[in-house]
Design a protein around this motif. Sequence first.
Motif, PDB file in Angstrom:
ATOM      1  N   ASP A  60     -55.478  -6.116  34.482  1.00  0.00           N
ATOM      2  CA  ASP A  60     -56.685  -5.928  33.671  1.00  0.00           C
ATOM      3  C   ASP A  60     -57.857  -6.708  34.248  1.00  0.00           C
ATOM      4  O   ASP A  60     -58.989  -6.221  34.253  1.00  0.00           O
ATOM      5  CB  ASP A  60     -56.438  -6.348  32.219  1.00  0.00           C
ATOM      6  CG  ASP A  60     -55.560  -5.353  31.455  1.00  0.00           C
ATOM      7  OD1 ASP A  60     -55.170  -4.314  32.022  1.00  0.00           O
ATOM      8  OD2 ASP A  60     -55.260  -5.636  30.274  1.00  0.00           O
ATOM      9  N   ASP A 139     -53.533  -7.649  24.463  1.00  0.00           N
ATOM     10  CA  ASP A 139     -53.203  -6.294  24.030  1.00  0.00           C
ATOM     11  C   ASP A 139     -52.284  -6.361  22.820  1.00  0.00           C
ATOM     12  O   ASP A 139     -51.962  -7.446  22.343  1.00  0.00           O
ATOM     13  CB  ASP A 139     -52.580  -5.487  25.182  1.00  0.00           C
ATOM     14  CG  ASP A 139     -51.333  -6.135  25.787  1.00  0.00           C
ATOM     15  OD1 ASP A 139     -50.556  -6.784  25.048  1.00  0.00           O
ATOM     16  OD2 ASP A 139     -51.123  -5.981  26.998  1.00  0.00           O
ATOM     17  N   PRO A 151     -55.123  -1.968  25.457  1.00  0.00           N
ATOM     18  CA  PRO A 151     -55.660  -3.121  26.199  1.00  0.00           C
ATOM     19  C   PRO A 151     -56.902  -3.700  25.499  1.00  0.00           C
ATOM     20  O   PRO A 151     -58.036  -3.461  25.910  1.00  0.00           O
ATOM     21  CB  PRO A 151     -55.979  -2.538  27.569  1.00  0.00           C
ATOM     22  CG  PRO A 151     -56.323  -1.105  27.279  1.00  0.00           C
ATOM     23  CD  PRO A 151     -55.449  -0.701  26.122  1.00  0.00           C
ATOM     24  N   LEU A 154     -59.425  -5.865  27.642  1.00  0.00           N
ATOM     25  CA  LEU A 154     -60.121  -4.986  28.591  1.00  0.00           C
ATOM     26  C   LEU A 154     -61.194  -4.167  27.863  1.00  0.00           C
ATOM     27  O   LEU A 154     -62.354  -4.121  28.298  1.00  0.00           O
ATOM     28  CB  LEU A 154     -59.111  -4.056  29.278  1.00  0.00           C
ATOM     29  CG  LEU A 154     -59.665  -3.069  30.284  1.00  0.00           C
ATOM     30  CD1 LEU A 154     -60.060  -3.771  31.567  1.00  0.00           C
ATOM     31  CD2 LEU A 154     -58.635  -1.988  30.577  1.00  0.00           C
TER      32      LEU A 154
END
Length: 181
Positions: A60, A139, A151, A154
């Motif tokens: 990520d 996550d 995620p 992210l």
Amino acid sequence: MLLDTPICDFGWKAPDFRLQDPYGESFAMRDHLGDKGLLILFICNHCPYVQRIAQRLSEDSRTLMAEGINVLAIMSNDYHLVEADSPENMKQFSKSHDFPFPYLVDEDQSVGKQYGAVCTPDFFGFNHRGELQYRGRLDDARMGDASERIPELLNAMRQIAETGRGPETQTASMGCSIKWA
């Protein structure tokens, strides 16, 4: 000891710092606060939570960095107390997980204390002005199967890069307590 991170204090200003990686190269926070923001990770080598997510964290982070979002990792544990977190072991851990970001030693633990880091992993997502916008988890997979994960980190950092604001709803990160001297 298992801890959860506090709720995000939106707008809290990131204090600047200068730390070295295990090879002696120096990094300043202000030099990494880019146009799309900065993610600061408090991690360590020995924590089973960090070990479990290390590969996903590396992937990520690589994605975020390719999109112009900077990433710095900090190890604030007292490595004299926990030998597994020593700078020499940081080199090995970073290499084994192909970390794309600098992994910095917080020798006197001052940065961890300034930031109010409580556990590993502890994620701080800042916008381009150095204002905190994310203090959640990586996550939704936790220690389980990550094949169908969301995620969250992210996604949050992408939103911060685009809008300057993080998601209003965030789920706390969970991990091992920082080992203070």
